[in-house]
Design a protein around this motif. Structure first.
Motif, PDB file in Angstrom:
ATOM      1  N   THR A 302      46.383  17.633   0.816  1.00 25.68           N
ATOM      2  CA  THR A 302      46.258  18.580  -0.295  1.00 25.68           C
ATOM      3  C   THR A 302      45.134  18.142  -1.235  1.00 25.68           C
ATOM      4  O   THR A 302      44.358  18.971  -1.715  1.00 25.68           O
ATOM      5  N   SER A 303      45.046  16.841  -1.475  1.00 22.62           N
ATOM      6  CA  SER A 303      43.959  16.336  -2.327  1.00 22.62           C
ATOM      7  C   SER A 303      42.606  16.639  -1.710  1.00 22.62           C
ATOM      8  O   SER A 303      41.670  17.042  -2.407  1.00 22.62           O
ATOM      9  N   SER A 325      43.611  12.369   7.931  1.00 17.18           N
ATOM     10  CA  SER A 325      43.764  13.774   7.579  1.00 17.18           C
ATOM     11  C   SER A 325      42.484  14.524   7.906  1.00 17.18           C
ATOM     12  O   SER A 325      41.397  13.958   7.876  1.00 17.18           O
ATOM     13  N   LEU A 326      42.648  15.801   8.194  1.00 21.24           N
ATOM     14  CA  LEU A 326      41.484  16.636   8.471  1.00 21.24           C
ATOM     15  C   LEU A 326      41.721  18.000   7.847  1.00 21.24           C
ATOM     16  O   LEU A 326      42.743  18.630   8.104  1.00 21.24           O
ATOM     17  N   ASP A 402      30.388  14.738  -5.453  1.00 20.55           N
ATOM     18  CA  ASP A 402      31.366  15.043  -6.486  1.00 20.55           C
ATOM     19  C   ASP A 402      32.724  15.387  -5.875  1.00 20.55           C
ATOM     20  O   ASP A 402      33.763  15.101  -6.469  1.00 20.55           O
ATOM     21  N   CYS A 403      32.713  15.991  -4.696  1.00 18.86           N
ATOM     22  CA  CYS A 403      33.974  16.282  -3.989  1.00 18.86           C
ATOM     23  C   CYS A 403      34.718  14.987  -3.713  1.00 18.86           C
ATOM     24  O   CYS A 403      35.931  14.922  -3.804  1.00 18.86           O
ATOM     25  N   LYS A 404      33.960  13.961  -3.362  1.00 20.77           N
ATOM     26  CA  LYS A 404      34.575  12.672  -3.084  1.00 20.77           C
ATOM     27  C   LYS A 404      35.258  12.150  -4.350  1.00 20.77           C
ATOM     28  O   LYS A 404      36.386  11.676  -4.313  1.00 20.77           O
ATOM     29  N   ARG A 405      34.537  12.237  -5.453  1.00 22.40           N
ATOM     30  CA  ARG A 405      35.078  11.755  -6.717  1.00 22.40           C
ATOM     31  C   ARG A 405      36.361  12.512  -7.067  1.00 22.40           C
ATOM     32  O   ARG A 405      37.376  11.929  -7.430  1.00 22.40           O
ATOM     33  N   ARG A 406      36.306  13.830  -6.884  1.00 21.90           N
ATOM     34  CA  ARG A 406      37.482  14.648  -7.192  1.00 21.90           C
ATOM     35  C   ARG A 406      38.646  14.303  -6.275  1.00 21.90           C
ATOM     36  O   ARG A 406      39.794  14.264  -6.703  1.00 21.90           O
ATOM     37  N   ARG A 412      44.695   9.498  -6.829  1.00 21.37           N
ATOM     38  CA  ARG A 412      45.278   8.593  -7.818  1.00 21.37           C
ATOM     39  C   ARG A 412      46.364   9.297  -8.611  1.00 21.37           C
ATOM     40  O   ARG A 412      47.426   8.747  -8.854  1.00 21.37           O
ATOM     41  N   ARG A 413      46.092  10.529  -8.983  1.00 23.38           N
ATOM     42  CA  ARG A 413      47.055  11.266  -9.796  1.00 23.38           C
ATOM     43  C   ARG A 413      48.351  11.518  -9.025  1.00 23.38           C
ATOM     44  O   ARG A 413      49.419  11.537  -9.603  1.00 23.38           O
TER      45      ARG A 413
END
Lengths: 549, 206
Positions: A302-303, A325-326, A402-406, A412-413
């Motif tokens: 989901t992340s 995951s894919l 930025d997708c990686k960062r998100r 983490r959340r």
């Protein structure tokens, strides 16, 4: 670029069973029976497959080969005769084992030959008086060079060397010239050379214009399997250059030296060959998942899904050579071969450990004419968790980064970081968990999901040669089961050091290896118990609910 | 460029923080960074550097030495690698964006992507391999086509001084070529950490 993203029609299943209908999930049986319909076997995805649908190993190569076409009617004919009960299987096995005495002899003969082969130089390798060797490359005139179990050569149609697994290409140019001469000689007769079998060696030729691939092997693999490996090498080259570029180059200049373009990438091909000798993924034409609690995997998926961007086609998280995951764009399916090539690319280079990589890559089974752009990075220094974001837009580095960062932020959340770390500590499970004392190892593949599961290879297969020998036995069973002229559904093999059993149905493939002291009846009850265990563990061992953006 | 700056900033920070404090959750790490609070006082400059040169001249090693202050033998880069590094100077904060490109020919077609908008280019050659200097000259021709002379700072870097015993290119030769073309010049060693920081400082202060 959008035009690049298209589905290969050839892989679609005529009846549209790619995604099993809703009705089927409720019918997932407790203990799978042989009559299990495809899509309901353990490990089958509940909401559609992640991969291009491949029914069997032959499917992977058939569109180009055309060889598999002759096979399918037979397969279909075989289906109604599917054994419906354990007694039936047991009966089949006893019938088979009588037939198989002959087979075991074949095998022994083959093994004996290959042992003898070690002592004699291959008649196929040309002797040369003086050769020019590369600095670190092996001297091709030495016996050690001839002793290698599998040589792989790639040459252009002009006979120019492109790649050699061992020894420098320059030193082998005359050998490759001979190979090309053989190919051309038969072509002049409107024929094609496929293989030469002599003295325990198999010389296999695969022609993919403008390249010719040749393997000289004294492994136990069938000709078909060696050809399959050569195709992987071909696809590996395409993944660096694209089919379009490769053809364009040779149309412009027939005697072009392709090594110029492939310089620095030899190790990727070397790594692929080594990987194919150790990892059953290639043999099975399927992908192994990292064992992970379904709740954790769902959170990860989901992340990944939420960290999307317009240009993203696939987001893949992997650890070692296992899939975590894919997530894919709707209607876009990744082919297992393409995923294997990505796995290989990542495992062959340590440079991805640092910084963020952004590289053009062609996924030849998806679209051999264009490049995708892959953002490759490890999530953390110490963690063996690599994120691959495949984009269609080469300008999109910062968006994808930025997708990686998100993704990391969401991970983490959701607080699954720790659970993920735990799972990475034991990337392979032990066969002891199944609780069958005589069972040593197994490979189970769910055909509809294109995923397989297999425990860690444990004692007595400790040394590398022993591990390779075990994989060799699986290769042997696999090639018998998928033999084009006489496919087998059940194989029971009694060897001096272990007993093996193979069971291939339209829904799954199962290969088990167990103690040589075990009985056939014991093996059959083990299969039954094992299938129940896999069903019980399926949400941990497989990805049952693949996600799309 | 201004629009890009904002977008890149958030990205740079997070990736820097991760390398520095991987164990900290995102929110905490941000508070702990002095850079954020100082930003208002001192200007921040984004500085894009691209490393160019033949295969195995040590581009990745230079980047790795500069960013991580460490050395390891590395395999050929695939495509390109992206690093960031922040430098606190009196005059302000400099955020280095380092694009480390692959030297292999098959990636040349995509290289212009990486050097577009670059403020500086390091043309790296290997002092023990004469051919790599010739290749560097070709890279220079490429850069000259893409940029006006005052648009970009170009430095010629002779790497691997630790292997001086096998030297094929004399210091004077590199120096002379750099002088005629108006390039900065320095000989470095990523392995023994010789002049690596200096060359990055030199391009930013130029």
């Amino acid at each position: 670029m959008a035009a690049d993203v298209h589905k290969k029609k050839g892989w679609e299943v005529p009846n549209g069973s790619l995604a099993p209908g809703d009705g089927q999930h409720t019918e997932r049986s407790e203990s799978p029976t042989p009559g299990l319909a495809q899509g309901t076997e353990p490990g089958a995805g509940q909401e559609g497959a992640m991969f291009v649908h491949t029914r069997s190993y032959e499917d992977l190569t058939s569109p180009e080969d055309g060889a598999a076409a002759a096979r399918s009617p037979e397969e279909r004919r075989g289906e109604p005769a599917e054994p419906s009960s354990m007694e039936q299987i047991s009966k089949d096995f006893s019938e088979l084992s009588t037939q198989l005495t002959g087979m075991a002899l074949d095998l022994e003969e083959e093994m004996r030959q290959s042992k003898e082969g070690k002592l004699e130089p291959s008649p196929q390798t040309t002797r040369r008086d003086s050769v020019l060797s590369g600095k670190e490359e092996e001297d091709v005139t030495m016996d050690a060079w001839r002793m290698h179990r599998k040589h792989v050569f790639v040459l252009s149609e002009a006979g120019k060397p492109v790649y050699s697994r061992y020894g420098s290409e320059e030193a082998l140019s005359s050998t490759m010239g001979v190979m090309m001469a053989l190919v051309s000689f038969l072509e002049a007769e409107k024929n094609a050379i496929r293989s030469i079998h002599a003295d325990g060696y198999k010389v296999v030729f695969v022609r993919r214009s403008p390249l010719v691939l040749v393997a000289v092997a004294r492994t136990r693999q069938s000709e078909q399997e060696i050809a399959h490996e050569l195709l992987y090498i071909y696809y590996q080259i395409l993944s660096l250059l694209t089919w379009t570029q490769l053809n364009h180059i040779f149309q412009q200049k027939q005697n072009y030296d392709l090594r110029r373009l492939l310089a620095g990438s030899e190790r990727i091909t070397d790594n692929l060959l080594d990987l194919m000798a150790h990892d059953p993924s290639f043999l099975m034409g399927a992908v192994r998942c990292l064992p992970l609690a379904a709740s954790v995997r769902d959170a990860v998926s989901t992340s990944l899904q939420q960290a999307k961007a317009k240009s993203l086609v696939f987001s893949i998280l992997l650890s070692g050579n296992q899939l975590v995951s894919l997530v894919r764009k709707k209607d876009q399916f990744l082919h297992p071969i393409d995923l294997h090539l990505l796995f290989n690319l990542i495992s062959s280079s340590s440079s991805f450990r640092e910084g963020e990589a952004w590289t053009p890559i062609c996924l030849p089974k998806f679209n051999s004419s264009g490049f995708f752009h892959a953002h490759i990075s490890y999530l953390e220094q110490e963690m063996d968790l690599c994120l691959l974001l495949v984009s269609t837009d080469r300008e999109d580095f910062f968006t994808v980064s930025d997708c990686k960062r998100r993704f990391q932020e969401r991970l983490r959340r959701r607080g699954v970081h720790h659970a993920l770390q735990e799972a990475l500590r034991t990337p392979f499970y032990s066969v002891a968990q199944v609780g069958i004392p005589d069972l040593r190892h197994f490979i189970y593949k769910s055909k509809s999901s294109g995923l397989f599961t297999s425990p860690k290879i444990e004692a007595p297969y400790v040394r590398e040669e022993e591990k390779e020998r075990l994989l060799g036995l699986y290769q042997y069973l696999h090639s018998r089961a998928h033999n084009s002229s006489r496919p087998l559904k059940n194989i029971y093999f009694t060897g001096p050091r272990e007993n093996l059993l193979a069971w291939v149905t339209s829904a799954f493939e199962l290969y088990i290896c167990y103690s040589p002291l075990g009985t056939k009846a014991g093996a059959i009850s083990a299969v039954n118990k094992l299938m129940k265990w896999i069903r019980k563990e399926e949400d941990r061992l497989f990805i049952l609910t693949p996600q799309t953006y | 460029m201004g629009r890009d700056l904002g977008r890149h900033e958030s990205f740079n920070e997070s990736s820097l923080l991760q390398s520095a404090k991987p164990q900290l959750p995102m929110g905490m790490a941000q508070k702990a960074t002095p850079g954020t609070s100082l930003e208002g006082i001192r200007p921040t400059y984004l500085y894009k550097v691209v490393l160019l040169g033949s295969t195995s001249v040590g581009k990745s090693s230079l980047a790795y030495r500069y960013v991580k202050n460490d050395f390891k033998e590395s395999l050929p880069t695939v495509g390109c690698s992206f690093f960031t590094q922040t430098l606190n100077l009196e005059a302000g904060t400099v955020k280095f964006e380092i694009w480390d490109t692959a030297g292999q020919e098959k990636y040349h077609s995509v290289c212009h992507l990486y050097y577009r908008g670059a403020h500086a280019a390091l043309l790296v050659y290997d002092i023990t391999n004469k051919e790599t200097l010739n290749r560097a000259k070709l890279w220079l021709r490429d850069l000259e086509k893409e940029f006006l002379p005052d648009e970009i700072v170009i430095a010629l870097v002779g790497n691997k001084t630790d292997l001086a015993a096998d030297r094929e290119v004399a210091t004077e030769e590199g120096e002379e070529f750099a002088r005629t073309k108006g390039l900065l010049f320095m000989e470095t060693s990523a392995k023994s950490n010789h002049h690596v920081n200096d060359i990055f400082m030199a391009i930013v202060s130029n």
